[in-house]
Design a protein around this motif. Sequence first.
Motif, mmCIF file in Angstrom:
data_model
loop_
_atom_site.group_PDB
_atom_site.id
_atom_site.type_symbol
_atom_site.label_atom_id
_atom_site.label_comp_id
_atom_site.label_asym_id
_atom_site.label_seq_id
_atom_site.Cartn_x
_atom_site.Cartn_y
_atom_site.Cartn_z
ATOM 1 N N GLU A 93 -10.998 11.405 -19.982
ATOM 2 C CA GLU A 93 -10.623 11.852 -18.637
ATOM 3 C C GLU A 93 -11.862 11.966 -17.755
ATOM 4 O OE1 GLU A 93 -6.500 14.380 -19.058
ATOM 5 O OE2 GLU A 93 -8.351 15.394 -19.687
ATOM 6 N N GLY A 94 -12.961 12.419 -18.322
ATOM 7 C CA GLY A 94 -14.213 12.496 -17.584
ATOM 8 C C GLY A 94 -14.732 11.131 -17.158
ATOM 9 N N LEU A 95 -14.287 10.082 -17.872
ATOM 10 C CA LEU A 95 -14.669 8.713 -17.537
ATOM 11 C C LEU A 95 -13.637 8.022 -16.641
ATOM 12 C CD1 LEU A 95 -15.961 7.570 -21.055
ATOM 13 C CD2 LEU A 95 -17.332 8.077 -19.012
ATOM 14 N N GLY A 96 -12.620 8.787 -16.207
ATOM 15 C CA GLY A 96 -11.633 8.227 -15.290
ATOM 16 C C GLY A 96 -10.279 7.906 -15.881
ATOM 17 N N ALA A 97 -10.080 8.134 -17.176
ATOM 18 C CA ALA A 97 -8.766 7.899 -17.779
ATOM 19 C C ALA A 97 -7.812 9.017 -17.371
ATOM 20 C CB ALA A 97 -8.881 7.852 -19.305
ATOM 21 N N VAL A 98 -6.517 8.729 -17.461
ATOM 22 C CA VAL A 98 -5.478 9.707 -17.142
ATOM 23 C C VAL A 98 -4.598 9.887 -18.377
ATOM 24 C CG1 VAL A 98 -3.470 10.185 -15.692
ATOM 25 C CG2 VAL A 98 -5.476 9.044 -14.706
ATOM 26 N N LEU A 99 -4.411 11.133 -18.811
ATOM 27 C CA LEU A 99 -3.528 11.408 -19.944
ATOM 28 C C LEU A 99 -2.094 11.120 -19.515
ATOM 29 C CD1 LEU A 99 -3.150 12.482 -22.844
ATOM 30 C CD2 LEU A 99 -2.937 14.778 -21.842
ATOM 31 N N LYS A 100 -1.413 10.235 -20.243
ATOM 32 C CA LYS A 100 -0.037 9.852 -19.915
ATOM 33 C C LYS A 100 0.978 10.565 -20.807
ATOM 34 C CE LYS A 100 0.728 6.822 -17.306
ATOM 35 N NZ LYS A 100 1.024 6.849 -15.891
ATOM 36 N N GLU A 101 0.660 10.715 -22.111
ATOM 37 C CA GLU A 101 1.572 11.351 -23.063
ATOM 38 C C GLU A 101 0.760 12.010 -24.158
ATOM 39 O OE1 GLU A 101 4.916 9.091 -24.731
ATOM 40 O OE2 GLU A 101 4.335 7.471 -23.362
ATOM 41 N N GLY A 102 1.245 13.182 -24.593
ATOM 42 C CA GLY A 102 0.674 13.793 -25.774
ATOM 43 C C GLY A 102 -0.367 14.848 -25.488
ATOM 44 N N ILE A 112 -0.759 11.486 -32.019
ATOM 45 C CA ILE A 112 -1.074 10.385 -31.109
ATOM 46 C C ILE A 112 -1.077 10.881 -29.672
ATOM 47 C CG2 ILE A 112 -0.140 8.624 -32.649
ATOM 48 C CD1 ILE A 112 2.353 8.529 -30.780
ATOM 49 N N ALA A 113 -1.745 10.154 -28.818
ATOM 50 C CA ALA A 113 -1.729 10.407 -27.378
ATOM 51 C C ALA A 113 -1.956 9.074 -26.677
ATOM 52 C CB ALA A 113 -2.809 11.409 -26.983
#
Length: 129
Positions: A93-102, A112-113
């Motif tokens: 997330e700090g690198l720009g990813a977005v948590l979608k599930e999990g 899993i996530a």
Amino acid sequence: MPFNVNHIHLKSSDPKKTADWFVEAFNVEIKTDNVRPVGDRFITTMTEGGLAINISSERTGETLGPADADPHYGLEHFGFDTDDMAADIARLEGLGAVLKEGPIDNGGGVTIAFVAAPGDIRIELIHRA
């Protein structure tokens, strides 16, 4: 002859940006970076486990549809193992990813996530207890 996975190929509007993100996020190594005769920038990366992830742009005259980091038919995601799910989610997330599930308890000690990486690329994280 066994059918081993040769590579995963990602299309990106900015292959270098995407490749650099994978270098930082998953320790892949950029092996080649060139423009092919068909007009696309083509970058080959290699995971520590030996899997090639190719990242390229549109070819000359090619128009690509939009990316989709949500569940869908066709090639939907690929997964990376993790030793620390919470830490890796926070790091990504700090690198720009977005948590979608999990994280989701999948039973049998497996969690899993799913995250959306820049470029709307869906990635699964897998933790085995």
